[in-house]
Design an enzyme around this catalytic site. Structure first.
Site, PDB file in Angstrom:
ATOM      1  N   GLU A 107       0.856  -1.193   0.000  1.00  0.00           N
ATOM      2  CA  GLU A 107       0.000   0.000   0.000  1.00  0.00           C
ATOM      3  C   GLU A 107       0.891   1.242   0.000  1.00  0.00           C
ATOM      4  O   GLU A 107       1.522   1.580   1.018  1.00  0.00           O
ATOM      5  CB  GLU A 107      -0.906  -0.005   1.242  1.00  0.00           C
ATOM      6  CG  GLU A 107      -2.037   0.988   1.130  1.00  0.00           C
ATOM      7  CD  GLU A 107      -2.912   1.038   2.386  1.00  0.00           C
ATOM      8  OE1 GLU A 107      -3.564   2.059   2.584  1.00  0.00           O
ATOM      9  OE2 GLU A 107      -2.920   0.057   3.143  1.00  0.00           O
TER      10      GLU A 107
ATOM     11  N   LYS B  93      -4.566 -15.804  17.555  1.00  0.00           N
ATOM     12  CA  LYS B  93      -4.955 -15.576  16.153  1.00  0.00           C
ATOM     13  C   LYS B  93      -6.456 -15.602  15.910  1.00  0.00           C
ATOM     14  O   LYS B  93      -6.902 -15.959  14.822  1.00  0.00           O
ATOM     15  CB  LYS B  93      -4.232 -16.580  15.225  1.00  0.00           C
ATOM     16  CG  LYS B  93      -2.724 -16.518  15.358  1.00  0.00           C
ATOM     17  CD  LYS B  93      -1.996 -17.614  14.627  1.00  0.00           C
ATOM     18  CE  LYS B  93      -0.504 -17.520  14.895  1.00  0.00           C
ATOM     19  NZ  LYS B  93       0.247 -18.641  14.399  1.00  0.00           N
TER      20      LYS B  93
ATOM     21  N   HIS C 196      -4.743   8.717  -1.752  1.00  0.00           N
ATOM     22  CA  HIS C 196      -4.678   7.337  -2.247  1.00  0.00           C
ATOM     23  C   HIS C 196      -4.563   7.319  -3.765  1.00  0.00           C
ATOM     24  O   HIS C 196      -3.834   6.502  -4.322  1.00  0.00           O
ATOM     25  CB  HIS C 196      -5.914   6.541  -1.801  1.00  0.00           C
ATOM     26  CG  HIS C 196      -5.696   5.841  -0.498  1.00  0.00           C
ATOM     27  ND1 HIS C 196      -5.709   6.500   0.693  1.00  0.00           N
ATOM     28  CD2 HIS C 196      -5.433   4.550  -0.212  1.00  0.00           C
ATOM     29  CE1 HIS C 196      -5.468   5.635   1.674  1.00  0.00           C
ATOM     30  NE2 HIS C 196      -5.297   4.448   1.146  1.00  0.00           N
TER      31      HIS C 196
ATOM     32  N   ASP D 114       4.972 -13.199  13.302  1.00  0.00           N
ATOM     33  CA  ASP D 114       3.929 -14.054  12.733  1.00  0.00           C
ATOM     34  C   ASP D 114       2.769 -13.150  12.296  1.00  0.00           C
ATOM     35  O   ASP D 114       2.059 -12.598  13.146  1.00  0.00           O
ATOM     36  CB  ASP D 114       3.463 -15.045  13.800  1.00  0.00           C
ATOM     37  CG  ASP D 114       2.501 -16.081  13.242  1.00  0.00           C
ATOM     38  OD1 ASP D 114       1.847 -15.775  12.215  1.00  0.00           O
ATOM     39  OD2 ASP D 114       2.392 -17.166  13.839  1.00  0.00           O
TER      40      ASP D 114
END
Ligand code: ADP
Length: 352
Positions: free
Chosen positions: A31, A163, A337, A239
């Site tokens: 991004e 997670k 953007h 992770d």
């Protein structure tokens, strides 16, 4: 069957002035706007004298689920574990798993005949999942002597919770719990962030607090903590799946100094990071940790490198929150953007 690597562009945001030291923060992301935006937040923090962080807690968790013939027996183990004398014995057994593992707490939850034991321990500079799991296994093996009717259903019973979005991490913390703050001067808000303090405070209340409450958010009282957390996680070999709980964050904004300046803070209860083990050893990730001065094990004070990395994550999130909130408040989000993400420049070879 390893076949190669997937390349992700890496950019640097900074300097991030945090607790009196400057850091160049590596961010791996596709991004385009993200690094530029975080960089702008870092600039606002730098020009206002820097950010301050406090580590509130440091403990990785693992929660096995065990089953008994009756709820009464499950409750007996719960009371056994809550007895300080038994806890001290179990801590000795647990700590044998590693010279860095130190048991801090066992928090129990019951569902009928099933008992969930949430072990929490410090893990030095390791993120600590392997370490805590080994300690838990030692304790379960030991407990079978006093509780031979205990049936270990799984070493992880999801009360850890790893997670997955879960209130237990948001409330109790997991990994490093960090709060980070800065006071952004009125002229910096105007010149660098192109907005004003009152608009930012109002937007934060209506978006990050009220809007998130309406949406039923769990730890999502922020604008885009996950963007910064993921980018730093990927760059430094963390992770990436732990982005789920590591991005839990509440962003607060308040006008201070007679309403002229902006007090901004991010509170992040479950940042799960390590500087040894896992993906931290890979060459590029290692280089990114080195850039931050937190590579590997801290010899003088084990755990200091990982704790500093968590503080840097929080400081970078603070910068990211400031910049994105300012862009939204000034109505610049879509325009920026279009400018940075629609670039036709080929960056595929820029990250070798
Ligand atoms: P994790 O528990 O995060 O999965 P690993 O088990 O892969 O981590 O890596 C931790 C290993 O690194 C352990 O074997 C541990 O003994 C070793 N180690 C060396 N120095 C440190 C340190 N300062 N802090 C934590 N672990 C360390």
């Amino acid at each position: 069957m390893p076949v190669g690597f997937v390349q992700i562009p890496v950019g640097i945001a900074g300097p991030l002035l945090l607790d009196g030291r400057e850091y160049s923060v590596p961010m791996a992301t596709t991004e385009g706007c993200l690094v530029a935006s975080t960089n702008r937040g870092c600039k606002a923090i730098l020009m206002s004298g820097g950010a301050t962080s406090v580590l509130l807690r440091d403990g990785m968790t693992r929660a096995p689920v065990v089953r008994f013939e009756s709820a009464k027996r499950a409750a007996e183990l719960k009371f056994f574990l809550e007895n300080p004398v038994n806890y001290d014995t179990l801590a000795v057994i647990f700590n044998r798993s590693s010279r860095f593992a130190r048991l801090q707490q066992i928090k129990c939850a019951i569902a009928g005949k099933n008992l969930y034991l949430r072990f929490s321990c410090s893990t030095g500079d390791a993120m600590g999942m392997n370490m805590v799991s080994k300690g838990v296994q030692n304790v379960l093996d030991f407990l079978t002597e006093d509780f031979p009717d205990m049936d270990v259903i799984g070493i992880s019973g999801n009360y850890c919770s790893d997670k997955k979005p879960a209130a237990v991490n948001w409330i109790e913390g997991r990994g490093k719990s960090v709060v980070c703050e800065a006071v952004i001067k009125e002229d910096v808000v105007k010149k660098v962030l192109k907005t004003d303090v009152a608009s930012l405070v109002e937007l934060n209340t209506l978006k990050n607090l009220t809007g998130s409450a309406l949406a039923g958010a769990l730890g999502g009282f922020n604008a885009h903590a996950a963007n910064i957390v993921s980018a730093i996680f990927i760059a430094t070999g963390q992770d990436p799946a732990q982005n789920v709980e590591s991005s839990h964050c509440i962003t607060m904004m308040e006008a201070v100094n007679d309403g002229k300046d902006l007090h901004v803070s991010v509170t992040m209860p479950s940042i799960e990071v390590g500087t040894v083990g896992g993906g931290t050893q890979l060459a590029s990730q290692s280089a990114c940790l080195n850039l931050l001065g937190v590579k590997g094990a801290n010899k003088e004070s084990p755990g200091r490198n990982a704790r500093l990395l968590a503080a840097i994550v929080a400081g970078s999130v603070l910068a990211g929150e400031l910049s994105l909130m300012s862009a939204i408040s000034a109505g610049q989000l879509v325009k920026s953007h279009m400018k940075y993400n629609r670039s036709s420049k080929d960056v595929s070879n820029a990250c070798c």
